[in-house]
Write an enzyme that holds these catalytic residues in place. Structure first.
Site, PDB file in Angstrom:
ATOM      1  N   ASP A   1       0.821  -1.211   0.000  1.00 32.02           N
ATOM      2  CA  ASP A   1       0.000   0.000   0.000  1.00 32.02           C
ATOM      3  C   ASP A   1       0.854   1.260   0.000  1.00 32.02           C
ATOM      4  O   ASP A   1       0.586   2.212  -0.731  1.00 32.02           O
ATOM      5  CB  ASP A   1      -0.926   0.008   1.214  1.00 32.02           C
ATOM      6  CG  ASP A   1      -2.065  -0.981   1.101  1.00 32.02           C
ATOM      7  OD1 ASP A   1      -2.670  -1.049   0.023  1.00 32.02           O
ATOM      8  OD2 ASP A   1      -2.353  -1.673   2.080  1.00 32.02           O
ATOM      9  N   HIS A   2       1.868   1.292   0.848  1.00 36.08           N
ATOM     10  CA  HIS A   2       2.678   2.501   0.938  1.00 36.08           C
ATOM     11  C   HIS A   2       3.561   2.682  -0.287  1.00 36.08           C
ATOM     12  O   HIS A   2       3.861   3.818  -0.680  1.00 36.08           O
ATOM     13  CB  HIS A   2       3.509   2.483   2.222  1.00 36.08           C
ATOM     14  CG  HIS A   2       2.694   2.756   3.442  1.00 36.08           C
ATOM     15  ND1 HIS A   2       2.846   2.065   4.609  1.00 36.08           N
ATOM     16  CD2 HIS A   2       1.688   3.638   3.665  1.00 36.08           C
ATOM     17  CE1 HIS A   2       1.981   2.513   5.502  1.00 36.08           C
ATOM     18  NE2 HIS A   2       1.265   3.471   4.947  1.00 36.08           N
TER      19      HIS A   2
END
Length: 404
Positions: free
Chosen positions: A175-176
């Site tokens: 996600d990051h």
């Protein structure tokens, strides 16, 4: 100093990690980010609350949620109520960027597709984030980073020892990474919007970001259609690019990708100068042919001394290495702190905590964490007033259950 995104308004209709994380970085850059949440708030608010989320002597803090939602304003809107989607489109009409990770069927149900939002604001940059895209056969499939980024993209199958099960990623790892992709493409689209005067559409996916992260492997597999082999720690092709355990149980990673240049110094550092001219080990090819033997010898040397003994020895010979650090150590690492990696933030309850700063700096610009994550709906009335709604209209929406 001027904030790079000062004057930019972002509407975020998204939850969990990736898209909100990108929007949080936009807030760090000075954008006014309005987080649209359902009544009760983003589901991620209730996730990952445990002992590690309790501040010493203070209130409970969901540090993971704070990281991805700092510096925003929050408005709660029920998209299932008839006036909910209309209200979001009205918010979008005054925005520069509209970010959503709603699955495509939900965008269609609520009238929040590209066409719907651009009808309300032709100059908006519409940012679509999803696991698998909006056009293909999996447009309706949910995709957390474990599934879309880690497994489906092929990253997972490249990691772990041969013949052993593949390893799981850490929470938010994909996600990051995708959030940085989303941030960069959104900034480029804003620049293009300013050049052309026309709104833009950005599409970022978890699976596509996963492919890019293993692009070195994937570019070859794309041509050959062959799976790259996993690497064994006991049998590396290059024993000077490998992890070794020390006597205290800690690990050191050697990263000498051009090992012949480092070989003499490495032999001296490990106290075995006789290895330098040993015909079994004197070239990369010979070391690869006798890798189990040499790797076992190196492992025995590292295992004879604690990890604290090795930094000075390895540095004295100009070798490339790194400790396999634990997170509490990284938090106190002088090099990491010199980068400005952390910022102190005051919570809404009056406590304070450290969080990660944006993973970049722009010299001479105002880039900073602008405050904690908002409480659900903390700014609903103020945001609606800014959008031109009267007190009577706000009261009517409240009575209809559109926001809470």
């Amino acid at each position: 100093m001027v904030a790079p995104l000062e004057g930019i308004r972002v509407i975020e209709v998204a939850n969990w990690l990736a898209a909100p994380s990108a929007a949080a970085l936009m807030a760090d850059l000075g954008a006014d980010v309005i987080k649209v949440e359902p009544p009760g708030g983003d589901a991620y608010r209730a996730f990952n609350l445990g002992a590690d989320a309790i501040g010493a002597g203070g209130p409970a803090v969901n540090h993971a949620f704070e990281l991805d939602n700092r510096g925003k304003r929050s408005i709660t809107v029920s998209l299932n109520q008839p006036g909910g989607p209309d209200l979001v489109r009205r918010l979008a009409a005054g925005a520069d960027v509209f970010i959503t990770n709603l699955l495509q069927p939900r965008r269609e149900r609520y009238g929040l597709t590209v066409e719907d939002v651009r009808a309300a604001s032709p100059r908006v940059v519409y940012v679509s984030f999803s696991g698998y895209g909006t056009e293909g056969p999996d447009a309706a499939r949910a995709g957390f980073d474990y599934a879309a980024f880690w497994a489906r993209s092929g990253v997972m199958n490249l990691l772990g020892e041969p013949e052993e099960p593949p390893v799981l990623c850490r929470p938010g790892q994909g996600d990051h990474t995708a959030a940085l992709n989303l941030l960069a493409s959104t900034l480029a689209a804003l620049r293009l919007r300013d050049l052309t005067g026309e709104g833009q559409v950005v599409d970022v996916t978890l699976v596509g970001t996963g492919l890019w992260t293993v692009g070195t492997d994937f570019s070859g597999a794309l041509a050959s259609r062959r799976q790259p082999p996993r690497h064994s720690r006991a049998r590396p092709r290059n024993p000077l690019w490998n992890a070794y355990r020390c006597a205290d149980g800690r690990w050191i990673l050697l990263v000498m990708v051009q090992p012949d240049a480092y070989w003499p110094g490495f032999c001296a550092a490990l106290g075995h100068p006789e290895w330098e001219h040993d015909r079994r080990f004197d070239t990369l090819q010979h070391r690869a042919e006798h890798t189990e033997d040499l790797t076992g010898r190196i492992a025995a040397v590292f295992d004879s001394r604690p990890s604290t003994d090795w930094p000075a020895v390895l540095d004295a010979h100009g070798l490339i290495w790194a400790p396999v650090a634990e997170l509490p150590e990284v938090a106190d690492d002088a090099t990491v702190r010199a980068l400005g990696s952390f910022e102190a933030v005051a919570t809404n309850q009056g406590a304070s905590y450290e969080t990660l700063a944006a993973p970049f700096t722009i010299r001479g610009a105002d880039v900073a964490v602008r405050g904690p994550a908002p409480s659900p709906g903390a700014h609903t009335e103020r945001v609606l007033e800014e959008c031109g709604l009267t007190a009577e209209e706000i009261a009517a929406l409240a009575a209809d259950g559109v926001f809470g």
